[in-house]
Scaffold this motif. Structure first.
Motif, PDB file in Angstrom:
ATOM      1  N   ILE A  91      36.706  22.138  42.764  1.00 47.93           N
ATOM      2  CA  ILE A  91      36.368  23.484  42.292  1.00 47.93           C
ATOM      3  C   ILE A  91      37.588  24.149  41.670  1.00 47.93           C
ATOM      4  O   ILE A  91      38.658  24.133  42.275  1.00 47.93           O
ATOM      5  N   THR A  92      37.446  24.725  40.490  1.00 45.94           N
ATOM      6  CA  THR A  92      38.485  25.612  39.959  1.00 45.94           C
ATOM      7  C   THR A  92      37.956  27.037  40.033  1.00 45.94           C
ATOM      8  O   THR A  92      36.903  27.339  39.463  1.00 45.94           O
TER       9      THR A  92
ATOM     10  N   LYS B  38      36.868   3.836  50.534  1.00 42.48           N
ATOM     11  CA  LYS B  38      36.892   3.365  51.915  1.00 42.48           C
ATOM     12  C   LYS B  38      38.264   2.744  52.176  1.00 42.48           C
ATOM     13  O   LYS B  38      38.891   2.201  51.264  1.00 42.48           O
ATOM     14  N   LYS B  39      38.694   2.794  53.424  1.00 37.63           N
ATOM     15  CA  LYS B  39      40.011   2.263  53.782  1.00 37.63           C
ATOM     16  C   LYS B  39      40.219   0.848  53.247  1.00 37.63           C
ATOM     17  O   LYS B  39      41.302   0.482  52.819  1.00 37.63           O
ATOM     18  N   SER B  40      39.147   0.053  53.258  1.00 41.62           N
ATOM     19  CA  SER B  40      39.282  -1.356  52.911  1.00 41.62           C
ATOM     20  C   SER B  40      39.175  -1.636  51.411  1.00 41.62           C
ATOM     21  O   SER B  40      39.325  -2.779  50.983  1.00 41.62           O
ATOM     22  N   ASP B  41      38.923  -0.619  50.595  1.00 42.58           N
ATOM     23  CA  ASP B  41      38.763  -0.845  49.158  1.00 42.58           C
ATOM     24  C   ASP B  41      40.064  -1.348  48.516  1.00 42.58           C
ATOM     25  O   ASP B  41      41.154  -0.987  48.954  1.00 42.58           O
ATOM     26  N   ALA B  42      39.917  -2.115  47.439  1.00 45.99           N
ATOM     27  CA  ALA B  42      41.081  -2.616  46.714  1.00 45.99           C
ATOM     28  C   ALA B  42      41.700  -1.525  45.835  1.00 45.99           C
ATOM     29  O   ALA B  42      42.858  -1.620  45.428  1.00 45.99           O
ATOM     30  N   SER B  43      40.917  -0.515  45.534  1.00 42.75           N
ATOM     31  CA  SER B  43      41.397   0.578  44.691  1.00 42.75           C
ATOM     32  C   SER B  43      40.699   1.855  45.121  1.00 42.75           C
ATOM     33  O   SER B  43      39.533   1.842  45.489  1.00 42.75           O
ATOM     34  N   TRP B  44      41.436   2.965  45.110  1.00 38.61           N
ATOM     35  CA  TRP B  44      40.835   4.249  45.454  1.00 38.61           C
ATOM     36  C   TRP B  44      40.673   5.091  44.196  1.00 38.61           C
ATOM     37  O   TRP B  44      41.457   4.974  43.246  1.00 38.61           O
ATOM     38  N   LEU B  45      39.655   5.956  44.225  1.00 38.18           N
ATOM     39  CA  LEU B  45      39.412   6.885  43.118  1.00 38.18           C
ATOM     40  C   LEU B  45      40.188   8.176  43.383  1.00 38.18           C
ATOM     41  O   LEU B  45      40.111   8.744  44.474  1.00 38.18           O
ATOM     42  N   LEU B  46      40.936   8.635  42.383  1.00 35.21           N
ATOM     43  CA  LEU B  46      41.609   9.933  42.455  1.00 35.21           C
ATOM     44  C   LEU B  46      40.801  10.940  41.644  1.00 35.21           C
ATOM     45  O   LEU B  46      40.221  10.596  40.617  1.00 35.21           O
ATOM     46  N   LEU B  47      40.772  12.187  42.088  1.00 32.80           N
ATOM     47  CA  LEU B  47      40.019  13.221  41.375  1.00 32.80           C
ATOM     48  C   LEU B  47      40.818  14.520  41.394  1.00 32.80           C
ATOM     49  O   LEU B  47      41.281  14.971  42.447  1.00 32.80           O
ATOM     50  N   LYS B  48      40.982  15.097  40.204  1.00 26.61           N
ATOM     51  CA  LYS B  48      41.790  16.310  40.042  1.00 26.61           C
ATOM     52  C   LYS B  48      41.080  17.273  39.113  1.00 26.61           C
ATOM     53  O   LYS B  48      40.465  16.857  38.129  1.00 26.61           O
ATOM     54  N   THR B  49      41.135  18.567  39.395  1.00 26.10           N
ATOM     55  CA  THR B  49      40.664  19.558  38.433  1.00 26.10           C
ATOM     56  C   THR B  49      41.729  20.625  38.275  1.00 26.10           C
ATOM     57  O   THR B  49      42.456  20.939  39.227  1.00 26.10           O
ATOM     58  N   ASP B  50      41.854  21.168  37.083  1.00 27.70           N
ATOM     59  CA  ASP B  50      42.953  22.076  36.781  1.00 27.70           C
ATOM     60  C   ASP B  50      42.626  22.850  35.509  1.00 27.70           C
ATOM     61  O   ASP B  50      42.064  22.294  34.568  1.00 27.70           O
ATOM     62  N   ALA B  51      42.982  24.129  35.488  1.00 29.67           N
ATOM     63  CA  ALA B  51      42.687  24.956  34.312  1.00 29.67           C
ATOM     64  C   ALA B  51      43.954  25.586  33.746  1.00 29.67           C
ATOM     65  O   ALA B  51      44.888  25.890  34.485  1.00 29.67           O
TER      66      ALA B  51
END
Lengths: 298, 298
Positions: A91-92, B38-51
């Motif tokens: 959320i922004t 999940k802890k066991s995943d080979a890669s994690w998704l990052l998510l960012k929002t910014d204005a």
């Protein structure tokens, strides 16, 4: 040339031309959500961003809890329209420093209520000063099984066009309290997969031409068939916007089974056949025939 | 009580309490990005929002291409600070209808330039009317290998604190043209994984207390060691904000090797030891000691 001179769709067209979309993109700009992944993946990532702005999508004296509900449910409605399941939101919040903490708390109460109702996790965000109007931007992930992913672009001439619920009169309050058609959209994607689908945010008069254009079709609407909210006219149904109902196209030979099963599955929500996709030459409504245009209303 | 009475950190604290974060969340609110998987995943998704908001993050007469560059690079900087690689962005553009199409085109030229430079795909967005000030919201995904994911919370008392580049004076232009430290952050995560890391957006005086608090530590800064942008003082370095350099904590026994290898890898970018994490009781700077606070500046 000002944005108000050329209108929303032409602005979007001008800005999204030649964008670098990168790899692992199933659907880029132009549908309800971006669809990310590889063709062979068991699940695709959906990504949506959407803002509500004071003076445009809500008023200064609207209850903040309803504004929060609306902000998150708008994005959920887009995930639903792809046949997807919502995941995580960030959320922004942009507000003047003079904003009361109680307002911000109320907003978050509405965000939390919508998140709990529809299984969304709120995992972060930014809070920053906006000198003039308040705004709330929601970015939402989702997931969809590839075989159930419904785009705007799959319609064909002859498909029947349906809408859920009733249209028009959103400004009398519905726009702050609507229920995104998540359950119904998943049921459709699993049981009677539409050829094309989107959610109605700018009004049928603006959104149906978008679905038709994405499908390479024209369209015709049967005005007398439009399911209008009590007190609204077919003109309201075309132009008011913010209905957040589903708009879908179904192959003609599947229409009867859909209508029969829908009545059993959702006895309290109408599904109305309102028109048909046509060959491009026969289209009866120009792209700018109606609905809410963000820049022409200034 | 107004937001300006209590300040940004307390506002965020009040709003993010008891949020439903949902499942598959490695890191929720409070770090540079959300981390999903999940802890066991080979890669994690990052998510960012910014204005970025007109009148706060840019001015009406700033070149729109630089505003677009800044809008996307701010989010890239946050993905970098987690040790991640940016993926796909969706853009919300809120502008008055009187905005010139050329301005919007310029903005998108800057977004495109940053996207191409740092390997980001722009896959969608919303364009809507904002009656007063312009704003641009960027939501960005990223990915990170779990073993390389660097949080704010991994620091320990005794860790040395470093910053990349030089601090202060961002408003003289750097804030529109900075280079997010994506290459450097990946190198760090792969070769000398910091105990904790974040990007400097609100100034060392605001951001270091956040890193220290997330790590359950206090901190001390050595003011004479601060690498200041020419023309800036240590006070500017503490308070101006928008440096978008990396702030990191390194175990003391790894500091020497880091400094040696950094000089070889990045001979043209400084890495400066500026202080140390301490036990909480010894912290010498209060949480609100400086830096940019969105709500106190109104």
């Amino acid at each position: 040339m000002k944005l108000s001179d050329i209108g929303e769709d032409a602005v979007v067209e001008a800005l999204t031309r030649e964008l670098p979309v990168g790899k692992d993109v199933i659907v880029g700009p132009g549908d309800d959500c971006a669809v990310l992944g590889k063709k062979s993946d068991a699940s695709w990532l959906l990504l949506k961003t959407d803002a509500v702005i004071e003076g445009v999508h809500f008023l200064a004296d609207d209850e903040p809890e309803r504004v929060g509900w609306k902000a998150l449910c708008r994005a959920i409605s887009d995930i639903a329209a792809m046949g997807g399941v919502p995941g995580h939101a960030v959320i922004t919040l942009g507000v003047p420093g003079s904003t009361e903490l109680e307002w911000a708390r109320g907003l978050y109460a509405g965000l939390r209520r919508a998140a709990k109702r529809f299984g969304v996790g709120i995992v972060g965000g930014e809070t920053c000063r906006s000198p003039a109007a308040k705004f709330v931007n929601v970015s939402l992930t989702g997931s969809v099984v590839p075989s159930r992913c419904v785009l705007r672009s799959g319609g064909k001439a002859g498909d029947f066009i349906y809408v859920t619920g009733r249209l028009g009169g959103s400004l009398r309050g519905k726009h702050l309290d609507f229920t995104p058609r998540l359950v119904e959209a998943r049921w459709l994607a699993e049981n009677h997969k539409p050829a094309a689908m989107m959610d109605l945010s700018d009004g049928l008069g603006a959104d149906l031409p978008r679905l038709a254009a994405a499908s390479g079709c024209g369209h015709e609407i049967w005005p007398m068939s439009l399911p209008c909210t009590p007190g609204s006219t077919p003109l309201n149904a075309m132009n008011d916007g913010e209905d957040f109902e589903l708009l879908l196209a179904i192959r003609p030979d599947r229409a009867e089974a859909l209508e029969r099963d829908w009545k059993r599955g959702f006895p309290e929500l109408e599904l109305t056949r309102i028109g048909q996709l046509t060959k491009p030459a026969r289209r009866s409504t120009r792209r700018s025939a109606g609905g809410f245009d963000h820049f022409r209303q200034d």
